[in-house]
Scaffold this motif. Structure first.
Motif, short mmCIF file in Angstrom:
data_model
loop_
_atom_site.label_atom_id
_atom_site.label_comp_id
_atom_site.label_asym_id
_atom_site.label_seq_id
_atom_site.Cartn_x
_atom_site.Cartn_y
_atom_site.Cartn_z
N LEU A 61 -0.76 -3.74 -5.52
CA LEU A 61 -0.16 -2.70 -5.36
C LEU A 61 -2.07 -1.35 -5.19
N LEU A 62 -1.77 -1.14 -4.07
CA LEU A 62 -2.55 -0.40 -3.95
C LEU A 62 -2.09 0.88 -3.69
N VAL A 63 -2.59 1.92 -3.90
CA VAL A 63 -2.26 3.37 -4.12
C VAL A 63 -3.10 4.62 -4.56
N GLY A 64 -2.72 5.96 -3.29
CA GLY A 64 -3.90 6.95 -3.40
C GLY A 64 -3.91 7.68 -1.97
N ASP A 65 -4.86 8.35 -2.16
CA ASP A 65 -4.73 9.54 -1.10
C ASP A 65 -6.15 10.31 -0.93
N VAL B 68 0.78 -1.14 0.11
CA VAL B 68 -0.15 -0.03 -0.04
C VAL B 68 0.95 1.53 -0.07
N VAL B 69 1.06 2.06 -1.24
CA VAL B 69 1.72 3.25 -0.60
C VAL B 69 0.34 4.84 -0.70
N THR B 70 1.08 5.25 0.06
CA THR B 70 -0.21 6.24 0.41
C THR B 70 0.37 7.76 1.82
N GLN B 71 0.00 8.19 2.07
CA GLN B 71 0.80 9.57 3.23
C GLN B 71 -0.93 9.89 3.67
N SER B 72 -2.06 8.08 3.35
CA SER B 72 -3.58 8.67 3.97
C SER B 72 -3.52 7.35 5.25
N ASN C 299 -11.85 23.80 0.58
CA ASN C 299 -11.55 25.24 0.29
C ASN C 299 -10.35 24.97 -0.26
N ASP C 300 -9.47 24.49 -0.40
CA ASP C 300 -8.14 23.96 -1.00
C ASP C 300 -8.35 23.25 -3.05
N PRO C 301 -8.24 24.35 -3.95
CA PRO C 301 -8.95 23.41 -5.29
C PRO C 301 -8.37 22.16 -6.40
N LEU C 302 -7.13 22.17 -5.22
CA LEU C 302 -6.13 21.07 -5.82
C LEU C 302 -6.10 19.61 -6.04
N PHE C 303 -6.66 19.14 -4.84
CA PHE C 303 -6.28 18.26 -4.04
C PHE C 303 -7.55 17.69 -4.30
N SER C 304 -7.94 15.90 -4.57
CA SER C 304 -9.16 15.08 -4.85
C SER C 304 -8.86 13.56 -4.24
N ASP C 305 -9.68 12.91 -3.85
CA ASP C 305 -9.81 11.75 -3.25
C ASP C 305 -9.76 10.77 -4.66
N ALA C 306 -8.48 9.51 -3.83
CA ALA C 306 -9.20 8.09 -4.85
C ALA C 306 -8.19 7.20 -4.36
N GLY C 307 -8.31 6.08 -4.72
CA GLY C 307 -7.81 4.76 -4.38
C GLY C 307 -7.80 3.64 -5.68
N THR C 308 -6.61 3.42 -5.69
CA THR C 308 -6.58 2.17 -7.09
C THR C 308 -5.77 1.14 -6.28
#
Length: 345
Positions: free
Chosen positions: A144-148, A85-89, A154-163
């Motif tokens: 291999l599971l990756v995502g965050d 699992v590759v994540t920072q969440s 309020n932040d226009p950049l980031f989004s959530d996903a898991g793969t």
């Protein structure tokens, strides 16, 4: 130079999952920010994003993606030798999210399971790590599971996903080429400074400040040095792409698609133009999905290329770059892989 080639590793399939909730960077913002957001959307190229409800974790998205992939591959769970699992969440600071998912997915106790703390560059690093275990002969099939979970309304950049990505041993597989790099001198460019042992969370970190638009900001929010990230990305990535092409003894036109981490429009367009690539060669999901951290490469394959890659063999180049600072590239063939439709969970 961390250049390497892996043999006998086949890309068997990949599945991606995003939350159902869609946020508009233009509509879902205070009226006082509308004109600024319009300018920002033009520059970063992100109009809508996906955000999890509070109760939903990255691991829930990754679990759904894995269940779908295993079902369509028709892999038996007792065949899975490794789960990375590759994540920072993570679900918790400890234990490892991979260990929790090993049990939740019903994988055998003999499955190797562990986490890797990487963000935007994480997919190539994860592919190399799992691929190396397969190439070494100890693992036959792995996930291999990756995502965050990194979206903020309020932040226009980031989004959530898991793969979820499935790799397996195959004596007939085309070689995979990798170039992986790190530069820790730039670690402050993208970081969460509060909450680790260097600066533990304290009572005063729970006191927010309000900006000129009335938006609250917390001390443990992500710190992002935009100019430093722009400079790093546009200076490091194009030479790295040229380097891995030379290492693999390939010309630019030997690659069917170049899939770059979806950072923002300014960064990605600069990289594309420096390399002399066409828009058709560099599919993008920024407009609809934003920056999904380590999941941007799988999300782009699923959302833009799944039908194309299902036909015949294609050679693709993957490039992830960001937090660390770190950057990695991979060249691999996709031939007959299982690529389910995008899941909304």
């Amino acid at each position: 130079m961390a250049l390497s080639t892996l043999h006998n590793v086949r890309f068997a399939g990949m599945s991606s999952c995003v939350p159902k909730r869609v946020i508009s960077n233009l509509e879902d913002c205070p009226p006082s920010q509308r004109s600024e957001r319009e300018r920002l959307v033009r520059n970063i190229g992100i109009k809508t994003r996906r955000i999890c409800p509070e109760w939903q974790c990255f691991s829930d998205l990754a679990f759904a993606a894995t269940e779908k992939l295993l079902a369509e591959l028709q892999w038996q769970r007792n065949e899975i030798d490794a789960l990375i699992v590759v994540t920072q969440s993570p679900d918790y600071l400890i234990p490892s999210t991979a260990i929790i998912l090993q049990d939740r997915l019903g994988l055998p106790h003999g499955t190797i399971a562990f986490d890797v703390n990487l963000g935007c560059s994480g997919y190539p690093f994860g592919l190399h790590l799992l691929g190396s275990m397969i190439a070494a002969g100890g693992v036959r099939k792995g996930l291999l599971l990756v995502g965050d979970k990194s979206a903020n309304i309020n932040d226009p950049l980031f989004s959530d996903a898991g793969t979820a990505t499935a790799l397996e041993f195959s004596a007939d597989a085309a070689p995979m080429h990798f170039d992986l790099n790190s530069d820790g001198s730039g670690y402050k460019a993208i970081m969460k400074p509060i909450g680790g042992h260097r600066e533990p969370y304290a009572i005063h970190h729970g006191i927010p400040t309000r900006d000129d638009h009335g938006i609250l900001h917390w001390p443990n929010d992500l710190s992002l040095d935009g100019p430093a990230v722009l400079s790093f990305s546009t200076q490091r990535v194009p030479p790295a792409v040229q380097q891995i092409l030379e290492y693999a003894k390939l010309e630019k036109n030997n690659i069917d698609y170049y899939i770059f981490h979806q950072a923002n429009r300014m960064i990605n367009e600069t990289i594309r133009k420096k390399l002399g690539l066409t828009i058709e060669q560099t599919p993008s999901t920024l407009h609809d999905f934003g920056n999904t951290s380590s999941a941007t490469l799988p999300i782009t394959i699923t959302a833009r290329l799944r039908n194309t890659l299902a036909q015949d063999r294609h050679k693709i180049l993957l490039s992830g770059f960001g937090i660390g600072l770190s950057w990695g590239a991979c060249i691999m063939d996709i031939d007959g892989a299982c690529l389910p439709e995008l899941i909304e969970e």
